[in-house]
Design an enzyme around this catalytic site. Structure first.
Site, PDB file in Angstrom:
ATOM      1  NE  ARG A 208       2.976  -6.824 -19.379  1.00 13.07           N
ATOM      2  CZ  ARG A 208       3.828  -6.320 -18.497  1.00 13.07           C
ATOM      3  NH1 ARG A 208       4.966  -6.980 -18.217  1.00 13.07           N
ATOM      4  NH2 ARG A 208       3.613  -5.152 -17.923  1.00 13.07           N
ATOM      5  CD  GLU A 237       2.248 -12.951 -15.420  1.00 10.10           C
ATOM      6  OE1 GLU A 237       2.015 -11.953 -14.712  1.00 10.10           O
ATOM      7  OE2 GLU A 237       3.299 -13.112 -16.029  1.00 10.10           O
ATOM      8  CG  HIS A 254       5.147 -10.437 -13.953  1.00  8.19           C
ATOM      9  ND1 HIS A 254       4.062 -10.157 -14.747  1.00  8.19           N
ATOM     10  CD2 HIS A 254       5.997  -9.403 -14.128  1.00  8.19           C
ATOM     11  CE1 HIS A 254       4.240  -8.997 -15.363  1.00  8.19           C
ATOM     12  NE2 HIS A 254       5.411  -8.511 -14.995  1.00  8.19           N
TER      13      HIS A 254
HETATM   14  N1  LIG Z   1       8.946  -8.913 -15.985  1.00 13.52           N
HETATM   15  C1  LIG Z   1       8.931  -7.695 -15.484  1.00 13.52           C
HETATM   16  O1  LIG Z   1       8.923  -7.521 -14.258  1.00 13.52           O
HETATM   17  C2  LIG Z   1       8.954  -6.516 -16.382  1.00 13.52           C
HETATM   18  C3  LIG Z   1       8.437  -6.602 -17.662  1.00 13.52           C
HETATM   19  N2  LIG Z   1       8.502  -5.537 -18.503  1.00 13.52           N
HETATM   20  C4  LIG Z   1       7.979  -5.688 -19.871  1.00 13.52           C
HETATM   21  O2  LIG Z   1       9.073  -5.512 -20.762  1.00 13.52           O
HETATM   22  C5  LIG Z   1       8.697  -4.604 -21.796  1.00 13.52           C
HETATM   23  C6  LIG Z   1       9.911  -3.796 -22.192  1.00 13.52           C
HETATM   24  O3  LIG Z   1      10.252  -2.935 -21.119  1.00 13.52           O
HETATM   25  P1  LIG Z   1      11.051  -1.603 -21.436  1.00 13.52           P
HETATM   26  O4  LIG Z   1      12.357  -1.939 -22.067  1.00 13.52           O
HETATM   27  O5  LIG Z   1      11.036  -0.793 -20.202  1.00 13.52           O
HETATM   28  O6  LIG Z   1      10.107  -0.918 -22.525  1.00 13.52           O
HETATM   29  P2  LIG Z   1      10.537   0.081 -23.680  1.00 13.52           P
HETATM   30  O7  LIG Z   1       9.280   0.562 -24.263  1.00 13.52           O
HETATM   31  O8  LIG Z   1      11.544   1.036 -23.177  1.00 13.52           O
HETATM   32  O9  LIG Z   1      11.306  -0.853 -24.735  1.00 13.52           O
HETATM   33  C7  LIG Z   1      10.615  -1.802 -25.524  1.00 13.52           C
HETATM   34  C8  LIG Z   1      11.351  -1.871 -26.856  1.00 13.52           C
HETATM   35  O10 LIG Z   1      10.772  -2.918 -27.639  1.00 13.52           O
HETATM   36  C9  LIG Z   1      10.831  -2.492 -28.982  1.00 13.52           C
HETATM   37  N3  LIG Z   1       9.947  -3.301 -29.825  1.00 13.52           N
HETATM   38  C10 LIG Z   1       8.611  -3.158 -30.020  1.00 13.52           C
HETATM   39  N4  LIG Z   1       8.172  -4.096 -30.881  1.00 13.52           N
HETATM   40  C11 LIG Z   1       9.246  -4.864 -31.221  1.00 13.52           C
HETATM   41  C12 LIG Z   1       9.437  -5.998 -32.034  1.00 13.52           C
HETATM   42  N5  LIG Z   1       8.424  -6.541 -32.705  1.00 13.52           N
HETATM   43  N6  LIG Z   1      10.690  -6.532 -32.130  1.00 13.52           N
HETATM   44  C13 LIG Z   1      11.724  -5.986 -31.452  1.00 13.52           C
HETATM   45  N7  LIG Z   1      11.616  -4.890 -30.652  1.00 13.52           N
HETATM   46  C14 LIG Z   1      10.382  -4.350 -30.546  1.00 13.52           C
HETATM   47  C15 LIG Z   1      10.455  -1.030 -28.930  1.00 13.52           C
HETATM   48  O11 LIG Z   1      10.874  -0.357 -30.094  1.00 13.52           O
HETATM   49  C16 LIG Z   1      11.205  -0.583 -27.685  1.00 13.52           C
HETATM   50  O12 LIG Z   1      12.469  -0.075 -27.989  1.00 13.52           O
HETATM   51  C17 LIG Z   1       7.573  -3.753 -21.197  1.00 13.52           C
HETATM   52  O13 LIG Z   1       6.679  -3.307 -22.191  1.00 13.52           O
HETATM   53  C18 LIG Z   1       6.889  -4.715 -20.238  1.00 13.52           C
HETATM   54  O14 LIG Z   1       5.851  -5.390 -20.901  1.00 13.52           O
HETATM   55  C19 LIG Z   1       9.105  -4.356 -18.154  1.00 13.52           C
HETATM   56  C20 LIG Z   1       9.609  -4.220 -16.874  1.00 13.52           C
HETATM   57  C21 LIG Z   1       9.487  -5.255 -15.886  1.00 13.52           C
HETATM   58  O1  LIG Z   2       6.737  -2.733 -15.205  1.00 14.99           O
HETATM   59  C1  LIG Z   2       6.229  -3.716 -15.813  1.00 14.99           C
HETATM   60  O2  LIG Z   2       5.815  -3.697 -16.979  1.00 14.99           O
HETATM   61  C2  LIG Z   2       6.133  -4.977 -15.091  1.00 14.99           C
HETATM   62  O3  LIG Z   2       5.958  -6.039 -15.657  1.00 14.99           O
HETATM   63  C3  LIG Z   2       6.158  -4.916 -13.606  1.00 14.99           C
HETATM   64  O4  LIG Z   2       7.094  -5.830 -13.097  1.00 14.99           O
HETATM   65  C4  LIG Z   2       4.787  -5.235 -13.148  1.00 14.99           C
HETATM   66  O5  LIG Z   2       4.800  -5.328 -11.771  1.00 14.99           O
HETATM   67  P1  LIG Z   2       3.383  -5.376 -11.000  1.00 14.99           P
HETATM   68  O6  LIG Z   2       2.663  -4.130 -11.394  1.00 14.99           O
HETATM   69  O7  LIG Z   2       2.656  -6.586 -11.535  1.00 14.99           O
HETATM   70  O8  LIG Z   2       3.730  -5.442  -9.573  1.00 14.99           O
END
Ligand SMILES: NC(=O)C1=CN([C@@H]2O[C@H](COP(=O)(O)OP(=O)(O)OC[C@H]3O[C@@H](n4cnc5c(N)ncnc54)[C@H](O)[C@@H]3O)[C@@H](O)[C@H]2O)C=CC1
Ligand SMILES: O=C(O)C(=O)[C@H](O)COP(=O)(O)O
Length: 374
Positions: A208, A237, A254
């Site tokens: 994020r 964003e 993103h």
């Molecule tokens: N750019 C994109 O398209 C995408 C962005 N994201 C973002 O990435 C984040 C992570 O995605 P996932 O791995 O699927 O989520 P997840 O919830 O599986 O993993 C997040 C990890 O971060 C850890 N965490 C929380 N606070 C922390 C800290 N202060 N220091 C280190 N680790 C910490 C948690 O314990 C957890 O293991 C999501 O919450 C979302 O905001 C996710 C998917 C796509």
């Molecule tokens: O899964 C998340 O968290 C993400 O950041 C996704 O990439 C968000 O995708 P949109 O919902 O913005 O299409």
């Protein structure tokens, strides 16, 4: 059952048509009055789900986000209203991991690195961090994990603290946006921490935007600091700080999680949740809809193992193309949204077959996620 779903959810009509009266909406125009009769509300990250949006709902029985991140949803409000909520945790983890891998190869070329000599610091070892860990392991690239909440929870993997992460050649951020509690992530990379990076290190933010201080980064750039930033996510964003864009090494809108699999798995996971809620069998599956990828890649015997790894990864996803479009066109919030809404189909490695022949590193190719060729 009245189901409202956001227009950026691929295959939503296919999955939900038989479950009820479906109404598609745009996050740009949906109103609280329109949602008054919703039984089910399905969104992606661009719809802010809060008391204002749900003010007129009377029958709402479920809210789902087809995304991993949930900071666009007021979960406390839903709990207070007794409305079940589910995200699509992990739906796009592989997509983000493959985005990072593509970034590593492009940045290695930019900086004149040998990737195999570098160490990657993964901050956040959840779905994305773990998928990335697996792909780095496949290539034998060293990594360190930092995830205090998982460490506290007893995860048996080896973890390091942020001081150790700051020594890594690449630092890649995969944490949720957390603004309070023991381990907040908002501005985790503030100006002070950014200033500690050296000119050879690379910092990737694909979680994020608010986890990295964008104004602080811009100020450092303007003071002459050389930072190698790869930013997929930006503060505020789609109204991003356009002055920051030309300074970053690689910039994208993103889209790290935007493989067709990553987005569509989110839809499928919410379909399964709604079927469970209404106790109907979940008869549909993503493979019923995903296009079969026909083209097959091959190892090039004349190239080295690492040149083959690079050509395969970049053949499937080359972040340089997204960066080029982003740098050339992003000039407004509308354009940021336009790039996202018109993002071309991008497949995951698993959709692509690779003929490895007697390539010594065939095992690595398949461990990366590629499908076996004939
Ligand atoms: N750019 C994109 O398209 C995408 C962005 N994201 C973002 O990435 C984040 C992570 O995605 P996932 O791995 O699927 O989520 P997840 O919830 O599986 O993993 C997040 C990890 O971060 C850890 N965490 C929380 N606070 C922390 C800290 N202060 N220091 C280190 N680790 C910490 C948690 O314990 C957890 O293991 C999501 O919450 C979302 O905001 C996710 C998917 C796509
Ligand atoms: O899964 C998340 O968290 C993400 O950041 C996704 O990439 C968000 O995708 P949109 O919902 O913005 O299409």
């Amino acid at each position: 059952m009245k189901i409202y779903y956001e227009d950026s959810m691929p295959y939503a009509a296919e999955f939900f048509a038989d479950l009820g009266d479906c109404q598609v909406f745009s996050h740009k125009s949906i109103t609280a009055k329109q949602l008054a009769d919703a039984d089910v509300l399905l969104v992606r990250s661009t719809t802010k789900v809060n008391a204002e949006l749900l003010a007129h709902t009377r029958n709402l029985k479920f809210v789902g986000t087809a995304t991993a991140g949930t900071n666009h949803v007021d979960k406390k409000y839903l709990t207070e209203r007794g409305i079940p909520f589910q995200s699509a945790a992990g739906c796009n983890a592989v997509a983000v991991a493959e985005y990072v891998l593509s970034s590593l190869f492009i940045m290695a070329n930019k900086l004149g690195w040998q990737l195999q000599d570098k160490t990657v610091g993964i901050v956040g070892a959840g779905h994305v961090g773990t998928a990335l860990q697996q792909k780095l392991t496949a290539l034998g690239i060293a990594y360190q994990l930092c995830d205090p909440p998982l460490q506290d929870a007893g995860d048996q993997r080896s973890f390091v603290d942020m001081d150790s992460i700051m020594q890594c050649d690449v630092i890649t951020l995969h944490v949720p946006l957390v603004t309070q509690g023991k381990y907040p992530t908002a501005k985790l990379f503030d100006a002070l921490r950014l200033a500690q990076l050296n000119e050879q290190q690379v910092l990737i933010n694909a979680c994020r935007g608010e986890v990295l201080d964008n104004a602080g980064a811009l100020a450092l750039f303007e003071q002459g600091k050389k930072l190698n930033l790869v930013l997929d996510v930006w503060e505020n964003e789609p109204n991003i700080n356009l002055d920051l864009v030309p300074h970053v090494a690689l910039g994208t809108a993103h889209i790290a999680g935007h493989t067709i699999e990553g987005k569509a798995r989110g839809t499928e996971m919410l379909y399964q949740a709604v079927c469970e809620l209404y106790q109907v069998p979940a008869t549909k599956k993503l493979s019923d809809y995903l296009p079969v990828e026909l083209h097959c890649l091959a190892i090039k015997p004349e190239l080295s193992a690492w040149q083959n790894f690079e050509q395969l990864v970049l053949e499937v996803y080359n972040i340089a193309s997204d960066n080029q479009e982003f740098m050339a066109t992003v000039n407004s919030a509308e354009q940021f949204g336009y790039i996202r809404k018109h993002y071309p189909i991008r497949r995951e490695f698993s959709a692509i077959k690779v003929n490895t022949g007697n390539f010594a590193q065939s095992k690595a190719i398949y461990a990366l996620g590629f499908a076996k060729g004939e």
